[in-house]
Design an enzyme around this catalytic site. Structure first.
Site, PDB file in Angstrom:
ATOM      1  N   GLU A  83       0.853  -1.181   0.000  1.00 56.94           N
ATOM      2  CA  GLU A  83       0.000   0.000   0.000  1.00 56.94           C
ATOM      3  C   GLU A  83       0.897   1.242   0.000  1.00 56.94           C
ATOM      4  OE1 GLU A  83      -4.133   1.530   2.068  1.00 56.94           O
ATOM      5  OE2 GLU A  83      -2.657   0.639   3.362  1.00 56.94           O
ATOM      6  N   GLY A 119       3.108   1.855  10.736  1.00 55.27           N
ATOM      7  CA  GLY A 119       3.070   1.193  12.029  1.00 55.27           C
ATOM      8  C   GLY A 119       2.698  -0.265  11.828  1.00 55.27           C
ATOM      9  N   ALA A 120       1.756  -0.498  10.913  1.00 57.15           N
ATOM     10  CA  ALA A 120       1.293  -1.845  10.620  1.00 57.15           C
ATOM     11  C   ALA A 120       0.535  -1.824   9.309  1.00 57.15           C
ATOM     12  CB  ALA A 120       0.377  -2.336  11.739  1.00 57.15           C
ATOM     13  N   MET A 121       0.357  -2.991   8.703  1.00 58.58           N
ATOM     14  CA  MET A 121      -0.316  -3.070   7.404  1.00 58.58           C
ATOM     15  C   MET A 121      -1.241  -4.284   7.368  1.00 58.58           C
ATOM     16  SD  MET A 121      -0.784  -1.841   4.398  1.00 58.58           S
ATOM     17  CE  MET A 121      -2.011  -2.600   3.337  1.00 58.58           C
ATOM     18  N   GLU A 122      -2.473  -4.031   6.910  1.00 54.64           N
ATOM     19  CA  GLU A 122      -3.548  -5.002   7.031  1.00 54.64           C
ATOM     20  C   GLU A 122      -3.569  -6.086   5.955  1.00 54.64           C
ATOM     21  OE1 GLU A 122      -3.846  -1.733   6.236  1.00 54.64           O
ATOM     22  OE2 GLU A 122      -5.464  -1.347   4.829  1.00 54.64           O
ATOM     23  N   ASN A 123      -2.417  -6.483   5.406  1.00 55.72           N
ATOM     24  CA  ASN A 123      -2.400  -7.552   4.401  1.00 55.72           C
ATOM     25  C   ASN A 123      -3.329  -8.675   4.849  1.00 55.72           C
ATOM     26  OD1 ASN A 123      -0.065  -6.199   3.202  1.00 55.72           O
ATOM     27  ND2 ASN A 123       1.002  -6.961   5.004  1.00 55.72           N
ATOM     28  N   HIS A 128      -7.024  -2.537  15.087  1.00 52.62           N
ATOM     29  CA  HIS A 128      -7.167  -1.723  13.879  1.00 52.62           C
ATOM     30  C   HIS A 128      -6.957  -2.577  12.623  1.00 52.62           C
ATOM     31  CE1 HIS A 128      -6.524   2.138  11.560  1.00 52.62           C
ATOM     32  NE2 HIS A 128      -5.882   1.279  10.767  1.00 52.62           N
ATOM     33  N   GLU A 129      -5.836  -3.286  12.591  1.00 59.70           N
ATOM     34  CA  GLU A 129      -5.543  -4.070  11.375  1.00 59.70           C
ATOM     35  C   GLU A 129      -6.528  -5.230  11.218  1.00 59.70           C
ATOM     36  OE1 GLU A 129      -3.726  -2.448   9.546  1.00 59.70           O
ATOM     37  OE2 GLU A 129      -2.681  -1.195  11.018  1.00 59.70           O
ATOM     38  N   GLU A 163      -9.738   3.639   6.570  1.00 66.98           N
ATOM     39  CA  GLU A 163      -8.958   4.075   7.729  1.00 66.98           C
ATOM     40  C   GLU A 163      -9.806   4.704   8.835  1.00 66.98           C
ATOM     41  OE1 GLU A 163      -6.249   2.913   8.111  1.00 66.98           O
ATOM     42  OE2 GLU A 163      -5.482   2.465   6.113  1.00 66.98           O
TER      43      GLU A 163
END
Ligand code: BES
Ligand code: ZN
Length: 905
Positions: A162, A296-300, A332-333, A355
């Site tokens: 992303e 911070g993090a990624m929702e793959n 969140h993710e 988001e």
């Protein structure tokens, strides 16, 4: 004071939002998802159905070989295919076995395949062979070198796609509405654990210490959610409602993932039920990337990646706030696994659907499982962040046109996240929790494995509520800015009658466009039933029994608007302040300060509320955080003024009771908000030059260097910060040494934050070097430099250093990080010349996104300059009033009035 690092979540400036309601609404905004009408770079006439991608990464030579087969569907005959690639070398391409002529455009990040004869409408098979680089910058497919707990140097393979970097791993249709199935194979050294969205289907030796792993095919999904990670990793495991959950970390550190695994095991059943659709993948992995990671993090989907400090929690070493942060980031993710992954925004102009929703849902999940953590009142901080951006002329609507990738990157700002989440919160409160959830379930079901627009959400919510939700919601998502509710109050026949009117609230905006909203207002007082009204253009009148009660017009602070009360209303709020809920106390304080910023109220009005706190026995972390933030903001603006010392004495007097109650020592079993507040109060008192706290802090720092166990984990940050600001040069060197030795991101950033408190020019220079020499992760450089500019109180010096060294620094940054470098540092300045220099720098013209960020920072500087001037006068007046008639000063303040130095001429 930021709840968690916001990764790429930056604040953004958008172009000309001075449009009326009708004009502000882009033509597409009110439409449900239709592929052909979706913006984007690639033609909609060709769509990928399924990719089979076979990768051979060479982790020594840092290059990638790929072979892919894509089944595509053509809407009509064509002899050209246009798709995305970036930085790849395409060796050959065939369609149904016929060779295509290949051209690549690096500026547009495309490849064009020209066929000798037109292809017919219908399905075809594209085959591409290609090679590409594996760089270190953390976007696309990249490598991460780190030292493990046993002191071994290790290399890990990571992806981060992303906004639009899947095209760096394979040629494809790299836009969110081109959903397809993916079957990924990868050949790698057999001592690395390979992870992707789906479980492993087959794995077999592939010669010389290599193994070829094929993952199961994914469901239909967007390219930006694909993931591949491989490294020397181990995991903790759990299982819930049939879904295996694992948290992977560098081997040796896997125990620190226990808390994340446990949190996910609680959250998953909650989301299964909330969304009314079960988690659709066969497993959920969460993967800690040690250091080299930009967000911070990624929702793959099924393979969430995190920077290590956002997912690993060590009860001995981590700060109390890290525990909350890990829960929030995981929640969140995980929310994105539905909102974002299962149902995806059609295009980046609806990014807030991803988001804003996930930001709201993380709070809801945290509150569900940790009701004593007081998370909703502490959302006040998020609201203030959103409103700080949204009051300025460079703000933009939640939904706004996105023309290219640079603009998409800069949409990850506090408007999409914090304003988006606050608007969802307001709509839920307006429609009711059950109705809102029913609408979400309907929306998920209707668009599962597909895409959606904001209008699809309004349609689902309207269908379940029987109201035209869009009429209210769109005034908040398609217009920029903040409504201000003006409250006039009088007492007749034993009743309080309130007249509400709205106008637009702006700060430092010479030509604000007047706008009108449909504002769902909830007005009430402690112990009195609330009134609800949707306030439009016409004034509304509300009547309450009795006179003099503390009536607020934003009960629970659920609404995205500010309020201004008349003298009668304010007097009542002051008298009844302690009886308001914590969220409402924070709300009144936040609005009062903003009214001063807007030039609509005096600073004394705000400070007279602040001065109540020592007398009311305030216990809410939310309220204290609100006050600490603004007292420190005023104090920073008081830099170099003669009144600063006296203001500091006042501010310390306000905070004193909180410190007396909390003390230095952690109390066994105390609520988490108390444990989180203690370090903040200590750090604030130290910033405000509190002599006792500084002496104590330096003593504790000495002891900690000799006995690292002598400090509880929560105090390491503030104590090291005191050493950074007030310690000797030997202390500074000790911090720098510890920073270089620190094994993990949490301790690195904690030590860096401490160093950034130095006020010594030579040490500031040294700290700027430490930000950019690999001592902290490259993905944190921009934030570290901004922090240094702010905390050292030498924003102009840091600006000059960064300007002079930007070419070197840029080598460590992703394109998104580069767009933010100068604006993030400049925004800390209160010198208009810095704003001018920023706008003049060629970097501010490098892309549309960079231009927007620069304009936003310039806007911020302009606001600070103007506000600083007014603050100087206002603080001097406030102190003079107190000194002249101490008897009129609120109870509890007299103690420190005596300490005020005489007023300088
Ligand atoms: N989708 C984002 C990650 C992201 C941000 C990718 C910007 C590309 C550009 C992710 O869901 C996210 O929001 N991450 C946050 C942390 C979250 C808990 C607020 C982040 O990275 O800061
Ligand atoms: Zn997110």
């Amino acid at each position: 004071m930021v709840k968690y690092c916001q990764g790429m979540v930056v604040w953004l400036a958008a172009v000309g939002s001075v449009l009326s309601v009708q004009q502000a609404v882009p033509a597409r905004a009110a439409s449900p998802f239709v592929s052909d009408a979706t913006p984007g770079q690639l033609p909609k006439t060709v769509a990928p159905l399924a990719y089979t991608i076979d990768l051979t990464p060479d982790l020594k030579r840092l290059s990638l070989r790929g072979h892919e087969t894509v089944r595509i569907a053509l809407a009509g005959p064509t002899d050209t295919l246009v798709l995305n690639q970036a930085g790849l070398t395409l060796a050959s391409a065939t369609v149904d076995g016929v060779a295509a002529h290949i051209t690549q455009d690096e500026a547009l990040q495309t490849a064009t395949f020209q066929l000798p004869h037109p292809l017919t409408a219908g399905e075809h098979t594209l085959v591409v062979d290609y090679t590409g680089p594996i760089p270190q910058t953390p976007n696309g497919i990249y490598y991460n070198d780190y030292t493990d707990r046993a002191g071994q140097h290790r290399r890990m393979l990571v992806t981060q796609f992303e906004v639009a970097d899947a095209r760096r791993m394979f040629p494809g249709w790299d836009e969110p509405s081109f959903k397809a199935h993916f079957t990924l194979s990868v050949t790698l050294p057999d001592d690395l654990v390979p992870l992707s969205n789906m479980p492993v289907a087959t794995a077999a030796p592939a010669g010389e210490g290599l193994r070829r792993t094929t993952f199961q095919p994914t469901p239909r999904m967007s390219t930006y959610l694909l993931a591949l990670v491989a490294g020397d990793m181990a995991s903790t495991a759990g299982r819930t409602e049939g879904t295996p959950v694992r948290t992977y970390a560098p081997a040796g550190q896997e125990k620190d993932g226990t808390y994340a695994t446990q949190s996910a095991v609680k959250i998953l059943p909650y989301y299964n039920s909330y969304f009314g659709v079960r988690y659709p993948l066969p497993k959920l992995d969460m993967i800690a990337i040690p250091g080299n990671y930009e967000a911070g993090a990624m929702e793959n989907w099924g393979a969430i990646t995190f920077i290590d400090d956002a997912v690993l929690y060590d009860p001995q070493q981590s700060a109390p706030s890290t525990k909350e942060r890990v829960f929030l980031v995981v929640a969140h993710e995980m929310a994105h696994q539905w909102s974002g992954d299962l149902v995806t925004m059609a295009w980046w102009d609806d990014l807030w659907l991803n988001e804003g929703f996930a930001t709201w849902m993380e709070t809801r999940a945290l509150d569900r499982f940790n009701p004593t953590w007081e998370i909703w009142p502490r959302q006040h901080e998020d609201r203030e962040r959103a409103m700080a951006q949204d009051a300025l002329p460079t703000t933009h609507p939640i939904q706004h046109p996105i023309h290219d990738i640079s603009e998409a990157s800069s949409a990850f700002d506090s408007i999409s996240y914090q304003k988006g989440s606050q608007v969802i919160r307001m709509l839920e409160s307006w429609l009711g929790k059950d109705t809102f959830r029913a609408g979400m379930r309907r929306y998920m079901k209707a668009h599962a494995y597909g895409n959606a627009t904001s209008q699809d959400l309004w349609n689902a919510l309207s269908a379940v509520s029987g109201r035209n939700v869009g009429v209210v919601a769109r005034t908040f998502t398609e217009q920029p800015g903040i409504p201000l509710v003006q409250v006039a109050r009088h007492c007749t026949a034993g009743r309080s009658v309130l007249t509400l009117r709205q106008e637009r609230f702006t700060i430092h905006d010479p030509f604000p466009q007047p706008l009108t909203w449909q504002v769902p207002v909830v007005a009430g007082a402690p112990g009195v039933p609330s009134h609800r009204v949707v306030l439009g253009t016409d004034p509304a009148t509300l009547s309450f029994p009795g006179c003099g009660q503390a009536i607020t017009v934003n009960v629970g602070e659920n609404g995205y608007y500010r309020a201004q009360y008349d003298a009668l209303g304010l007097a009542a709020l002051r008298t009844g302040f302690a009886r308001l809920s914590p969220a409402e106390r924070a709300n009144v304080l936040g609005d009062q300060f903003a009214l001063f910023e807007a030039g609509r109220a005096s600073l004394a009005e705000y400070l007279s509320f602040v001065a109540l706190l020592p007398t009311t026995g305030e216990r809410s972390t939310a309220v204290w955080q609100e006050v600490v933030t603004h007292l420190l903001q005023i104090d920073r603006m008081e830099r170099d003024t003669p009144s600063r010392a006296a203001f500091r004495a006042f501010a310390r007097g306000v905070l004193a009771p909180a410190f007396t109650r909390l003390g230095w020592e952690e109390k066994k079993g105390e609520p988490l908000p108390e444990a989180m507040l203690r370090p903040q109060i200590i750090a604030a008192l130290a910033s405000l030059n509190g002599p006792d706290v500084i002496t104590q802090g330096l003593t504790r720092f000495d002891a900690w260097q000799r006995h690292p166990d002598s400090l509880p984990s929560g105090l390491v940050g503030p104590v090291a910060g005191i050493a950074g600001q007030y310690g000797s040069s030997a202390d500074f060197d000790a911090l720098a040494h510890l920073l270089r030795q620190a094994p993990d991101t949490e301790s690195k950033l904690r030590l860096y934050a401490a160093l950034a408190h130095t006020h010594d020019p030579a040490q500031v220079e040294h700290a700027a070097l430490l930000a950019t020499d690999g001592s902290i992760p490259n993905g944190r450089i921009v934030r570290a430099l901004a922090q240094l500019a702010r905390e050292s109180e030498q924003p102009e010096a840091v600006w000059q250093i960064v300007l002079a060294r930007q070419a070197t620094i840029r080598q460590r940054l992703t394109p998104g990080g580069q767009a933010m470098l100068l604006p993030a540092v400049a925004a800390q300045s209160n010198d208009p010349a810095t704003g001018a220099a920023l706008m003049a720098d060629p970097a501010s013209r490098a892309s549309a996104g960079a231009r927007q960020e620069a304009r936003k920072a310039e806007d911020q500087i302009g606001q600070t300059v103007e506000l600083t001037g007014r603050t100087h006068t206002a603080v001097a007046e406030w102190l003079a009033t107190l000194a002249a008639s101490p008897a009129t000063a609120p109870e509890g303040m007299r103690v420190f009035l005596e300490r005020l130095p005489p007023r300088s001429p």
